[in-house]
Each structure stands twice: as C-alpha cells, then as structure tokens.
Design a protein around this motif. Structure first.
Motif, mmCIF file in Angstrom:
data_model
loop_
_atom_site.group_PDB
_atom_site.id
_atom_site.type_symbol
_atom_site.label_atom_id
_atom_site.label_comp_id
_atom_site.label_asym_id
_atom_site.label_seq_id
_atom_site.Cartn_x
_atom_site.Cartn_y
_atom_site.Cartn_z
ATOM 1 N N VAL A 340 -2.215 -3.188 14.903
ATOM 2 C CA VAL A 340 -0.815 -3.217 15.329
ATOM 3 C C VAL A 340 -0.025 -4.049 14.335
ATOM 4 N N GLY A 341 0.957 -3.450 13.714
ATOM 5 C CA GLY A 341 1.763 -4.182 12.743
ATOM 6 C C GLY A 341 1.996 -3.377 11.481
ATOM 7 N N TRP A 342 2.048 -4.080 10.356
ATOM 8 C CA TRP A 342 2.456 -3.460 9.100
ATOM 9 C C TRP A 342 1.487 -3.779 7.978
ATOM 10 N N THR A 343 1.468 -2.912 6.999
ATOM 11 C CA THR A 343 0.727 -3.141 5.769
ATOM 12 C C THR A 343 1.642 -2.804 4.595
ATOM 13 N N LEU A 344 1.193 -3.116 3.391
ATOM 14 C CA LEU A 344 2.000 -2.848 2.199
ATOM 15 C C LEU A 344 1.697 -1.461 1.643
ATOM 16 N N ASN A 345 2.693 -0.872 1.007
ATOM 17 C CA ASN A 345 2.507 0.368 0.270
ATOM 18 C C ASN A 345 2.077 -0.008 -1.146
ATOM 19 N N PHE A 346 0.762 0.027 -1.396
ATOM 20 C CA PHE A 346 0.233 -0.439 -2.674
ATOM 21 C C PHE A 346 0.517 0.539 -3.805
ATOM 22 N N GLY A 347 1.178 1.640 -3.501
ATOM 23 C CA GLY A 347 1.604 2.555 -4.548
ATOM 24 C C GLY A 347 2.897 2.111 -5.213
ATOM 25 N N ARG A 348 3.524 1.065 -4.680
ATOM 26 C CA ARG A 348 4.768 0.529 -5.241
ATOM 27 C C ARG A 348 4.486 -0.809 -5.924
ATOM 28 N N PRO A 349 4.893 -0.987 -7.180
ATOM 29 C CA PRO A 349 4.640 -2.245 -7.900
ATOM 30 C C PRO A 349 5.189 -3.474 -7.167
ATOM 31 N N ALA A 350 6.331 -3.304 -6.480
ATOM 32 C CA ALA A 350 6.924 -4.442 -5.774
ATOM 33 C C ALA A 350 5.988 -4.980 -4.703
ATOM 34 N N SER A 351 5.146 -4.119 -4.125
ATOM 35 C CA SER A 351 4.212 -4.562 -3.090
ATOM 36 C C SER A 351 3.199 -5.547 -3.650
ATOM 37 N N TRP A 352 2.755 -5.289 -4.872
ATOM 38 C CA TRP A 352 1.791 -6.197 -5.493
ATOM 39 C C TRP A 352 2.432 -7.557 -5.770
ATOM 40 N N ILE A 353 3.702 -7.541 -6.124
ATOM 41 C CA ILE A 353 4.408 -8.812 -6.348
ATOM 42 C C ILE A 353 4.517 -9.581 -5.036
ATOM 43 N N ILE A 354 4.880 -8.867 -3.964
ATOM 44 C CA ILE A 354 5.018 -9.500 -2.656
ATOM 45 C C ILE A 354 3.680 -10.053 -2.179
ATOM 46 N N LEU A 355 2.582 -9.374 -2.519
ATOM 47 C CA LEU A 355 1.257 -9.825 -2.106
ATOM 48 C C LEU A 355 0.763 -10.994 -2.951
ATOM 49 N N LEU A 356 0.891 -10.864 -4.270
ATOM 50 C CA LEU A 356 0.276 -11.841 -5.168
ATOM 51 C C LEU A 356 1.098 -13.111 -5.357
ATOM 52 N N LEU A 357 2.431 -12.987 -5.354
ATOM 53 C CA LEU A 357 3.258 -14.165 -5.610
ATOM 54 C C LEU A 357 3.038 -15.267 -4.571
ATOM 55 N N PRO A 358 3.116 -14.979 -3.264
ATOM 56 C CA PRO A 358 2.837 -16.042 -2.287
ATOM 57 C C PRO A 358 1.419 -16.590 -2.417
ATOM 58 N N LEU A 359 0.443 -15.691 -2.710
ATOM 59 C CA LEU A 359 -0.937 -16.143 -2.858
ATOM 60 C C LEU A 359 -1.080 -17.103 -4.031
ATOM 61 N N ILE A 360 -0.439 -16.773 -5.137
ATOM 62 C CA ILE A 360 -0.484 -17.655 -6.313
ATOM 63 C C ILE A 360 0.170 -18.991 -6.004
ATOM 64 N N LEU A 361 1.312 -18.955 -5.320
ATOM 65 C CA LEU A 361 2.000 -20.196 -4.970
ATOM 66 C C LEU A 361 1.146 -21.066 -4.061
ATOM 67 N N ILE A 362 0.517 -20.453 -3.053
ATOM 68 C CA ILE A 362 -0.315 -21.216 -2.118
ATOM 69 C C ILE A 362 -1.509 -21.832 -2.832
ATOM 70 N N LEU A 363 -2.168 -21.045 -3.684
ATOM 71 C CA LEU A 363 -3.334 -21.564 -4.418
ATOM 72 C C LEU A 363 -2.916 -22.665 -5.398
ATOM 73 N N THR A 364 -1.768 -22.491 -6.031
ATOM 74 C CA THR A 364 -1.271 -23.514 -6.957
ATOM 75 C C THR A 364 -1.021 -24.822 -6.243
ATOM 76 N N ILE A 365 -0.385 -24.748 -5.074
ATOM 77 C CA ILE A 365 -0.115 -25.959 -4.297
ATOM 78 C C ILE A 365 -1.416 -26.586 -3.834
ATOM 79 N N ALA A 366 -2.356 -25.755 -3.340
ATOM 80 C CA ALA A 366 -3.619 -26.287 -2.803
ATOM 81 C C ALA A 366 -4.451 -26.962 -3.878
ATOM 82 N N PHE A 367 -4.531 -26.370 -5.077
ATOM 83 C CA PHE A 367 -5.379 -26.916 -6.123
ATOM 84 C C PHE A 367 -4.746 -28.088 -6.855
ATOM 85 N N ASN A 368 -3.487 -28.354 -6.576
ATOM 86 C CA ASN A 368 -2.828 -29.499 -7.216
ATOM 87 C C ASN A 368 -2.700 -30.691 -6.289
ATOM 88 N N LEU A 369 -3.300 -30.590 -5.122
ATOM 89 C CA LEU A 369 -3.310 -31.738 -4.209
ATOM 90 C C LEU A 369 -4.350 -32.755 -4.628
#
Length: 369
Positions: A340-369
C-alpha cells in the motif's frame, strides 16, 4: 522490554505481510494485472489464501522460536540485538521469496488462460484529475521544516553551553551509550537528518499531484473517486509521519542542550511510543485505504463495461511486480502493485536523483559524526 518490543514488531510485520493480498485491488494479484472478469478466478483466490496461510504460519513459528531462545538462553545485550534484527530480516526474506513464487504462478496462469485474448485495452484519462485533488498544501509540510531550522539557530546560540561530548545513541535502558565530540556539525547532525526526512515527505505528497491516475474502465466513477480519496489520505498520512518524526527527533535534540528536561525513563519510552503510534498508523491506513483506495467505500458505482474491454496491461513495465520502469511515463511516482503506497518510476532519471540524493546526504551525515 526489548524482547517484547522486537516480538511485537515481528508479529505486526508478519500479520501485515500475510494479509497484504486483502488490502490490494482485485485487478492485481502478486504484481500481475488481472482483468476484471478474472479477479474472482478460483485459482487466483486460492493462491492469495495460500500466501496468507504460509506467511502467517512461518512468522508465528519464527516468533515462537525467537521468544523461546531469548527467554531461556539469557543472551547478552549485543547478541540479543543482533538476533532480534536478524529474525526481522529472516521473516522479510521469507515473505518476499514466497511472493515471487506466487508472482510467477499468477503470471503463468495468465499466459495459459490467455486472459487478454480478444480484449481491447483502454486507458481512461480524466483531464481535470489534478484539479480535483485535495492534497495537503505544501506550505503545511514546510512548517515542520521551519521549526527544524529554528532549532538549528537555537543550537548555535546555545552552543557554548552544550557539553563537550554529544550523545548520538541511546541504549535499551534509556541511557546514552555512544557520543561524538562537540562540533558545530555534530551539534546539529540530528536536525540535518530530520530536514532530509521532512523534505522526502514533502516530495512524496507533491509527487502524487503529478502522478498519472489509473482509472479502471470497467468501473470509472468508483475508480476515480477511490483514486482521489487514496491520494488525499496518503497526503495526510505523510504529514502525520512528518510531524511525529519532528516531535521525537526535536525532543531528542533538545535534551542534549537541556539534559534536565529528560530522564532515562523518558528516553526509553519515547522511541517505543513513537514506534507503536507509527505502526498503528500504518495499520489503520492499510485497512481503511488499501491499495489505490480499493478499501474506500464509494456510494455510487458505475455499471461494468462489456468483457471485451479491459484496462491497459502494463505488466511489461513492472519487474517482478515490484520495480516500475517506464521511460514513456512522465510520472515520477507510481502506485505499488504489491503493498500500500507508492514507488518510484525508475525509468525516469529524476527518480534516481530523488532516491540517491537523500541516501547520500544521510550517509554523509552519519559517517561524519
């Protein structure tokens, strides 16, 4: 307490996964499109019931084994945490593995019985669909983000008064058990993570505004009404989670500045309360709304069309019935076929940006603590 908490999570996720077919549209089974007239086909119903039975039994067996082991072996805290997380993933892998078995069986059944043979595929479009949407205004989602920015400013003001070591993790007893040296970055790290999450909830709500509707040509009025209600409830649910996360993480941050406002009991009860509230929110959302609003009752039903007409079959765009790849669809978000809910359309480049950008930001913050 920790044993009971993990047992509750395991039981909750088991029941939710086992009964997931009950929350889905009748025209979709294990990620495969099912034409209206085959939605009550005996084999499809039997496979759904079998999935529920197998996943439920497997989950209860794992739960019983986990409780027996944890209550009789007196494991160390580290071992208990490791095994507790392990059983959650084990149950997840079992349910996903059995889902794929059911997916292949329904797909094979569809091919053997030629469900689409002699049918015209029709796509129904409501050109005023976006005007009818009643989503939460984006400014409402921005308010928690403003609160978080305010907390960042307040932290910099109080920075000289903060302790030299900043707690970054709390143990099962509610006491901090991991720390980072105080810097301007570490003092606001939890708030930066919160901003990322708040931005994701905002993007999800706004993304539904531009996602194409999936209106069933066999029941247009009901399908349209359910679509509109589904997106409205999802927007409200995203706001509920955003506010809940803001309250919890905001409090955790404030207690690092003002330790006197908290206690070990509060630090133990807060995440547990948050988890229980969110899980029950998910349950209510799934039971009341269902996939694409399929469980929302609409008073006025439209008559079914003749059996020679069916909705467009998009199975080729769904990999395993879970991942959506359609470069010709301008939508970034797509309604899940299983879940129940939503998923990304991985056929669109913008979806990869929406997926990877927050992940990169979270990992960057976590590994710099």
């Amino acid at each position: 307490m920790i044993i009971l908490l993990f047992a509750f999570i395991l039981l909750f996720t088991t029941v939710l996964q086992a009964f997931m077919p009950k929350f889905l549209k009748q025209t979709e089974a294990f990620g495969v499109y099912v034409p209206e007239q085959y939605s009550t086909e005996k084999t499809v119903i039997r496979l759904k019931s079998k999935y529920t039975r197998v996943v439920l039994i497997a989950g209860l067996v794992i739960l019983a084994g986990y409780l027996l082991w944890s209550l009789t072996q007196n494991p160390t805290e580290a071992t208990l945490a490791l095994i507790s997380v392990g059983v959650q993933f084990s149950m997840l892998f079992i349910s996903i593995g059995y889902y794929f078995m059911m997916h292949l069986r329904v797909k094979k059944l569809k091919e053997e019985q030629k469900w689409l043979s002699g049918k015209s595929e029709v796509r129904v479009v409501d050109i005023k669909f976006q005007d009818k949407l009643k989503l939460i205004p984006k400014v409402v989602f921005i308010i928690p983000m403003i609160v978080t920015i305010g907390l960042i400013i307040y932290t910099f003001i109080k920075y000289p008064e903060m302790p030299d070591m900043i707690p970054t993790h709390w143990g099962p007893n509610g006491q901090p058990d991991d720390f980072s040296e105080k810097t301007y970055f570490s003092s606001i790290a939890i708030l930066l993570l919160l901003l990322v999450m708040q931005g994701m909830f905002l993007l999800m709500s706004e993304g539904m505004r531009f996602s194409g509707s999936k209106i069933n040509p066999a029941n247009k009025k009901t399908s349209l009404a359910q679509q509109l209600e589904f997106r409205k409830y999802t927007s409200w649910f995203a706001l509920f989670i955003s506010i809940s996360v803001t309250l919890m993480m905001g409090y955790l941050h404030l207690q690092t500045i003002h330790p006197d406002i908290s206690s070990a009991w509060v630090m133990l009860a807060l995440p547990i309360t948050f988890l229980v509230v969110v899980l029950f929110g998910v349950l209510i959302y799934a039971v009341k709304v269902g996939q694409s609003g399929s469980r929302i009752k609409i008073k006025e039903d439209s008559p079914n069309l003749e059996h020679s007409i069916t909705a467009v079959d998009e199975d080729r765009y769904w990999k395993g019935g879970i991942l959506y790849f359609n470069p010709d669809d301008p939508s970034i978000l797509a309604e899940k076929r299983f879940g129940v809910g939503w998923t990304l359309n991985f056929g669109r480049p913008a979806s990869w940006i929406i997926l990877l950008l927050p992940l990169i930001l979270i990992l960057t913050i976590a590994f710099n603590l």
